[in-house]
Structures are given as C-alpha cells and as structure tokens.
Design a protein around this motif. Structure first.
Motif, PDB file in Angstrom:
ATOM      1  N   LYS A  22      41.290  46.167   2.701  1.00  0.00           N
ATOM      2  CA  LYS A  22      42.409  47.111   2.613  1.00  0.00           C
ATOM      3  C   LYS A  22      41.956  48.515   2.990  1.00  0.00           C
ATOM      4  N   VAL A  23      42.770  49.191   3.793  1.00  0.00           N
ATOM      5  CA  VAL A  23      42.584  50.603   4.076  1.00  0.00           C
ATOM      6  C   VAL A  23      43.768  51.350   3.467  1.00  0.00           C
ATOM      7  N   THR A  24      43.511  52.546   2.938  1.00  0.00           N
ATOM      8  CA  THR A  24      44.516  53.313   2.215  1.00  0.00           C
ATOM      9  C   THR A  24      44.641  54.713   2.798  1.00  0.00           C
ATOM     10  N   GLN A  67      45.076  58.604   2.371  1.00  0.00           N
ATOM     11  CA  GLN A  67      44.832  59.643   1.378  1.00  0.00           C
ATOM     12  C   GLN A  67      45.376  60.965   1.909  1.00  0.00           C
ATOM     13  N   SER A  97      45.147  59.230  -3.204  1.00  0.00           N
ATOM     14  CA  SER A  97      45.543  58.001  -2.510  1.00  0.00           C
ATOM     15  C   SER A  97      47.044  57.818  -2.605  1.00  0.00           C
ATOM     16  N   GLN A 101      49.112  51.163   2.207  1.00  0.00           N
ATOM     17  CA  GLN A 101      47.915  50.387   2.518  1.00  0.00           C
ATOM     18  C   GLN A 101      48.210  49.385   3.616  1.00  0.00           C
ATOM     19  N   ALA A 102      47.156  48.923   4.237  1.00  0.00           N
ATOM     20  CA  ALA A 102      47.275  47.852   5.236  1.00  0.00           C
ATOM     21  C   ALA A 102      45.942  47.120   5.309  1.00  0.00           C
ATOM     22  N   PRO A 103      45.994  45.837   5.684  1.00  0.00           N
ATOM     23  CA  PRO A 103      44.736  45.093   5.861  1.00  0.00           C
ATOM     24  C   PRO A 103      44.161  45.319   7.257  1.00  0.00           C
ATOM     25  N   TYR A 129      43.893  48.483  12.396  1.00  0.00           N
ATOM     26  CA  TYR A 129      44.922  48.500  11.354  1.00  0.00           C
ATOM     27  C   TYR A 129      46.081  49.388  11.816  1.00  0.00           C
ATOM     28  N   ILE A 131      49.375  51.497   9.664  1.00  0.00           N
ATOM     29  CA  ILE A 131      50.009  51.761   8.368  1.00  0.00           C
ATOM     30  C   ILE A 131      51.272  52.581   8.588  1.00  0.00           C
ATOM     31  N   ILE A 140      42.144  58.139   6.247  1.00  0.00           N
ATOM     32  CA  ILE A 140      42.152  56.728   5.857  1.00  0.00           C
ATOM     33  C   ILE A 140      40.847  56.452   5.125  1.00  0.00           C
ATOM     34  N   SER A 154      38.480  53.397   2.861  1.00  0.00           N
ATOM     35  CA  SER A 154      38.224  52.023   2.437  1.00  0.00           C
ATOM     36  C   SER A 154      36.807  51.976   1.885  1.00  0.00           C
TER      37      SER A 154
END
Length: 134
Positions: free
Chosen positions: A77-79, A81, A90, A94-96, A103, A105, A119, A121
């Motif tokens: 997962k990447v988030t 921020q 954060s 999120q996205a894988p 990725y 998002i 981003i 992770s």
C-alpha cells in the motif's frame, strides 16, 4: 588420548581463536561470514516517484497522483500524505502497487491554497508534489 595429541588439539584451537574469533575455531571456513558479505546481502532501500495529473483544482475536485516504485512488492500500500503546518499527515487515500511497480491514487482536497503532498510506504517517501486548491 595421549598427552601429545591433547596438546596439539588445544594448540590448534587456541591458534584459531587468536586468528579469527570463536566462530573461526569451530566452523568450517565457508561458514564464516564476513561483514562485507553481510552488507552486500542487505536489501536496497525502496524509492517512490509521484506526479499529479493537475497543478490547480477546485475544492473537492478529484485528481490523480501516479508514480512508480522500486523495492516495493506488488500489493504493498502507498498512502498520500499532506503537509499541515510542520507535520506530514496521512490522508485516507491509498492504493496498491501493481505488478509493474506503479500506482495511481484518486485524491480530493478541501484546504484552499498550495497543498504539499507526497506518497509514503513504509519508510520510503516520494518527492513533494504541489497542487493549488481554489
């Protein structure tokens, strides 16, 4: 065991201990690990890139942040921020990471003005991306 053989065995163990430590005394040479081998086996640090699909949006208008990763497994997962004051917070976006290491998002922002985003992770973070909200 005769006395001469015992002295010879003790002498060899002592010499091995003095030469290379306790591991060298009791391990076969191919089992002794050197610090250089341990450093070479360390995994590379993960890296992330990020690019926003727009530089300016209206409040709550959806846009995308896309990028690529190196050192992250597919499915990680990447988030997103957002910098709020001096802290990175954060967001619930999120996205894988896909099988190719990239990725995408979807993001919506409501704080008007210039928003600094990145981003994250694990311990890796991307360079900052700026999006202005009107």
């Amino acid at each position: 065991m005769n006395r001469a053989l015992r002295y010879a065995a003790v002498g060899m163990v002592t010499a091995a201990l003095l030469a290379g430590g306790s591991a060298a005394a009791f391990a076969a040479p191919q089992q002794v690990h050197t610090p250089a081998a341990a450093v070479a086996a360390a995994p590379a640090k993960a890296t992330l890139t990020a690019k926003a699909s727009v530089t300016t949006v209206k409040a709550w208008q959806e846009f995308r942040i896309t990028g690529a990763t190196k050192g992250l497994k597919p499915g990680a997962k990447v988030t997103v921020q957002q910098k709020q004051g001096k802290k990175w917070v954060s967001l619930p976006a999120q996205a894988p990471v896909n099988a190719k290491g990239s990725y995408a998002i979807r993001v919506k922002l409501g704080i008007k003005g210039v928003n600094e985003l990145r981003i994250a992770s694990g311990g890796a973070v991307s360079p900052v991306v700026k999006v202005t909200v009107r």
